[in-house]
Design an enzyme around this catalytic site. Structure first.
Site, PDB file in Angstrom:
ATOM      1  N   SER A   1      24.659  87.532  10.041  1.00  0.00           N
ATOM      2  CA  SER A   1      25.956  86.880   9.873  1.00  0.00           C
ATOM      3  C   SER A   1      26.900  87.413  10.947  1.00  0.00           C
ATOM      4  O   SER A   1      27.094  88.620  11.060  1.00  0.00           O
ATOM      5  CB  SER A   1      26.494  87.193   8.472  1.00  0.00           C
ATOM      6  OG  SER A   1      27.788  86.656   8.300  1.00  0.00           O
TER       7      SER A   1
ATOM      8  N   LYS B   1      24.097  82.959  11.455  1.00  0.00           N
ATOM      9  CA  LYS B   1      25.182  82.405  10.638  1.00  0.00           C
ATOM     10  C   LYS B   1      26.482  82.796  11.297  1.00  0.00           C
ATOM     11  O   LYS B   1      26.691  83.958  11.627  1.00  0.00           O
ATOM     12  CB  LYS B   1      25.096  82.962   9.225  1.00  0.00           C
ATOM     13  CG  LYS B   1      26.350  82.750   8.388  1.00  0.00           C
ATOM     14  CD  LYS B   1      26.079  83.025   6.931  1.00  0.00           C
ATOM     15  CE  LYS B   1      27.208  83.804   6.295  1.00  0.00           C
ATOM     16  NZ  LYS B   1      26.947  84.089   4.871  1.00  0.00           N
TER      17      LYS B   1
ATOM     18  N   LYS C   1      30.646  82.749  11.168  1.00  0.00           N
ATOM     19  CA  LYS C   1      31.845  82.587  10.357  1.00  0.00           C
ATOM     20  C   LYS C   1      32.804  81.660  11.090  1.00  0.00           C
ATOM     21  O   LYS C   1      32.985  81.786  12.316  1.00  0.00           O
ATOM     22  CB  LYS C   1      32.512  83.950  10.133  1.00  0.00           C
ATOM     23  CG  LYS C   1      31.677  84.886   9.283  1.00  0.00           C
ATOM     24  CD  LYS C   1      31.634  84.415   7.836  1.00  0.00           C
ATOM     25  CE  LYS C   1      31.063  85.486   6.930  1.00  0.00           C
ATOM     26  NZ  LYS C   1      31.029  85.051   5.521  1.00  0.00           N
TER      27      LYS C   1
ATOM     28  N   ASP D   1      29.630  79.450   8.021  1.00  0.00           N
ATOM     29  CA  ASP D   1      30.198  79.854   6.730  1.00  0.00           C
ATOM     30  C   ASP D   1      31.716  79.873   6.848  1.00  0.00           C
ATOM     31  O   ASP D   1      32.275  80.634   7.637  1.00  0.00           O
ATOM     32  CB  ASP D   1      29.677  81.249   6.347  1.00  0.00           C
ATOM     33  CG  ASP D   1      30.118  81.686   4.952  1.00  0.00           C
ATOM     34  OD1 ASP D   1      30.828  80.902   4.268  1.00  0.00           O
ATOM     35  OD2 ASP D   1      29.758  82.808   4.546  1.00  0.00           O
TER      36      ASP D   1
ATOM     37  N   GLU E   1      28.297  76.500   4.746  1.00  0.00           N
ATOM     38  CA  GLU E   1      28.445  77.308   3.538  1.00  0.00           C
ATOM     39  C   GLU E   1      29.891  77.338   3.058  1.00  0.00           C
ATOM     40  O   GLU E   1      30.790  77.655   3.827  1.00  0.00           O
ATOM     41  CB  GLU E   1      27.942  78.731   3.851  1.00  0.00           C
ATOM     42  CG  GLU E   1      28.013  79.693   2.681  1.00  0.00           C
ATOM     43  CD  GLU E   1      27.441  81.077   3.043  1.00  0.00           C
ATOM     44  OE1 GLU E   1      26.755  81.196   4.084  1.00  0.00           O
ATOM     45  OE2 GLU E   1      27.687  82.022   2.284  1.00  0.00           O
TER      46      GLU E   1
ATOM     47  N   ASP F   1      28.424  79.318  -2.044  1.00  0.00           N
ATOM     48  CA  ASP F   1      28.398  80.779  -2.190  1.00  0.00           C
ATOM     49  C   ASP F   1      29.387  81.120  -3.314  1.00  0.00           C
ATOM     50  O   ASP F   1      29.011  81.185  -4.504  1.00  0.00           O
ATOM     51  CB  ASP F   1      28.775  81.426  -0.837  1.00  0.00           C
ATOM     52  CG  ASP F   1      28.951  82.937  -0.875  1.00  0.00           C
ATOM     53  OD1 ASP F   1      28.872  83.532  -1.960  1.00  0.00           O
ATOM     54  OD2 ASP F   1      29.197  83.554   0.192  1.00  0.00           O
TER      55      ASP F   1
ATOM     56  N   LYS G   1      23.824  85.724  -4.410  1.00  0.00           N
ATOM     57  CA  LYS G   1      24.215  87.131  -4.239  1.00  0.00           C
ATOM     58  C   LYS G   1      24.205  87.775  -5.619  1.00  0.00           C
ATOM     59  O   LYS G   1      24.913  87.303  -6.526  1.00  0.00           O
ATOM     60  CB  LYS G   1      25.624  87.238  -3.665  1.00  0.00           C
ATOM     61  CG  LYS G   1      25.766  86.804  -2.222  1.00  0.00           C
ATOM     62  CD  LYS G   1      27.207  86.969  -1.745  1.00  0.00           C
ATOM     63  CE  LYS G   1      27.353  86.478  -0.311  1.00  0.00           C
ATOM     64  NZ  LYS G   1      28.767  86.334   0.077  1.00  0.00           N
TER      65      LYS G   1
ATOM     66  N   GLY H   1      24.577  88.368   1.503  1.00  0.00           N
ATOM     67  CA  GLY H   1      24.857  89.787   1.683  1.00  0.00           C
ATOM     68  C   GLY H   1      26.339  90.057   1.586  1.00  0.00           C
ATOM     69  O   GLY H   1      27.165  89.139   1.695  1.00  0.00           O
TER      70      GLY H   1
ATOM     71  N   LEU I   1      27.638  93.080   3.219  1.00  0.00           N
ATOM     72  CA  LEU I   1      27.721  94.280   4.065  1.00  0.00           C
ATOM     73  C   LEU I   1      27.246  95.519   3.312  1.00  0.00           C
ATOM     74  O   LEU I   1      27.776  96.624   3.476  1.00  0.00           O
ATOM     75  CB  LEU I   1      29.175  94.529   4.530  1.00  0.00           C
ATOM     76  CG  LEU I   1      29.709  93.765   5.737  1.00  0.00           C
ATOM     77  CD1 LEU I   1      29.688  92.278   5.537  1.00  0.00           C
ATOM     78  CD2 LEU I   1      31.104  94.220   6.099  1.00  0.00           C
TER      79      LEU I   1
END
Ligand code: OSB
Ligand code: MG
Length: 390
Positions: free
Chosen positions: A137, A163, A165, A191, A216, A241, A265, A293, A295
């Site tokens: 990501s 991915k 952002k 995302d 996403e 998500d 998640k 995830g 982090l």
């Protein structure tokens, strides 16, 4: 099993570089590390809540408060015969899924260690899935060249998909530059972390030409209806998500066409038992899954990898190697990416990794220990130090 002791370690680990999303910038990873102990064995997990309620309403403070006042008093009174019973012991606590997940996952780890098996075996995962294909990501970058340079580096390391952002003003241009730079065959997705509204549908439809795997959570975190409407106007599949917090959410989202794909998640949905229910439902409905995830330190990464051995996880997830975010992880050795873009599922008992004592001491900012034989605070009523009610 009766939990005898819960240790909460608040840890802060510097990130190698800032991570920017549509809801903010992080420079440090902080979380509650939980250790549950019973019968001479420990189980480990971490909370995925953050400092600010930017991704989720939960924060470190609400996780602490909920565990102390509402969850621990219930689990303290329980004699768990299976890890699934942790979820049922907490059903009276509504919401606060990240708080509940943290302790529930530690209980799963404990049970797997007590039975001497890797966690995936307790979860019913596929033991032949020993190497999990993963993606990475990438946070919002100051300019397009920074994004393409980073992407190039990650692809060279072996990551299976990118991915990116996005947010309004940093969406079409960087993604177009990236698609041009890496070519047509590299799997790319975006995302938005809820940064758009349905009125942006025509703008988002411009992404259709970029052949993205999925978009996403473009719309509001609690929305399903508008996502279903947006899905009709885009060719790019919509992945949810934030909006999926339970199996009921997943069932409804799938039923109305709001989610063609789900990012699962564990922390967001309240633990491994709920994650497995969503997994089973998605498999039944032929909805592809991937593991998201937050982090996580190596402890949370290990939980994610065990979960991803379930057969419904058909797309590469966000569980990148430790060195994606950290110069030093809480576990030693860290998770390393294979040249084929996979991470190994630890094969020892439980999650197969433990916090390194030296690293824990270095990154710990605060510690609290709760014992079964000591009465705790109950019910969330404010007390002063003397025990008298305000
Ligand atoms: O939306 O998936 C998300 C990180 C923090 C909060 C939300 C998200 C993310 C990521 C990073 O995308 C995933 C990771 O690398 O762990
Ligand atoms: Mg997301």
């Amino acid at each position: 099993m009766k939990i005898e002791r819960v240790t909460l370690d608040f840890v802060e680990i510097p990130l190698k570089s800032p991570f920017e999303t549509s809801f903010g910038v992080s420079t440090v990873k902080s979380c509650w590390m939980l250790t549950v102990e019973a019968e001479g064995l420990s189980g480990y997990a971490e909370s995925v809540a953050d400092v600010e309620p930017g991704y989720s309403p939960e924060t470190h403070a609400t996780v602490y408060y909920t565990l102390k006042n509402h969850v621990w008093p219930r689990l303290r009174a329980a004699d768990l015969q299976s890890p699934e019973q942790a979820l049922s012991a907490m059903t009276a606590v509504r919401g606060h899924r990240m708080a509940k997940a943290a302790i529930e996952m530690a209980v799963w780890d404990w049970f797997a260690r007590a039975r001497g098996v890797p966690l995936y075996r307790l979860l019913g995962g596929d033991g032949t899935r020993r190497d999990i294909p993963v993606g990475v990501s990438i946070g919002i970058q100051p300019h397009d060249q920074a994004l393409t340079a980073l992407a190039d580096d990650y692809l060279r390391q072996g990551y299976r998909r990118l991915k990116v952002k996005i947010k309004p003003g940093r969406d079409l241009a960087p993604l177009t530059a990236l698609r041009r730079a890496v070519g047509d065959t590299v799997p790319i997705m975006a995302d938005a972390n809820s940064a758009y509204r349905l009125r942006d549908a025509n703008h988002l439809a411009l992404l259709d030409d970029l052949n993205l795997m999925m978009l996403e959570q473009p719309l509001a975190e609690d929305d399903m209806v508008d996502h279903a409407e947006l899905a009709k106007r885009l060719r790019t599949p919509i992945c949810l998500d934030e909006a999926i917090e339970s199996d009921e959410d997943a069932r409804k989202a799938i039923a109305i066409g709001a989610a063609a794909i789900i990012n699962l998640k564990v922390g967001r949905v309240g633990g491994l038992a709920m994650a497995r229910r969503i997994h089973d439902l998605a498999v039944n409905q032929a909805i592809p899954l991937w593991c998201g995830g937050m982090l996580e330190t190596g402890i949370g990464r290990a939980h994610n990898l065990h979960l991803t051995t379930l057969p419904g996880f058909t797309l590469p997830g966000d569980t990148s190697a430790s060195d994606r975010y950290f110069a030093h992880d809480l576990i030693d050795p860290p998770f390393r990416l294979s040249p084929h873009g996979t991470l190994p599922v630890p094969q020892g008992p439980g999650i197969g990794v433990e916090p390194d004592p030296g690293r824990l001491a270095r990154f710990r900012r605060y510690q609290e220990i709760w014992r079964r034989d000591e009465p705790g605070v109950r019910g969330g009523v404010p007390y002063d130090g003397s025990g008298a009610r305000f």
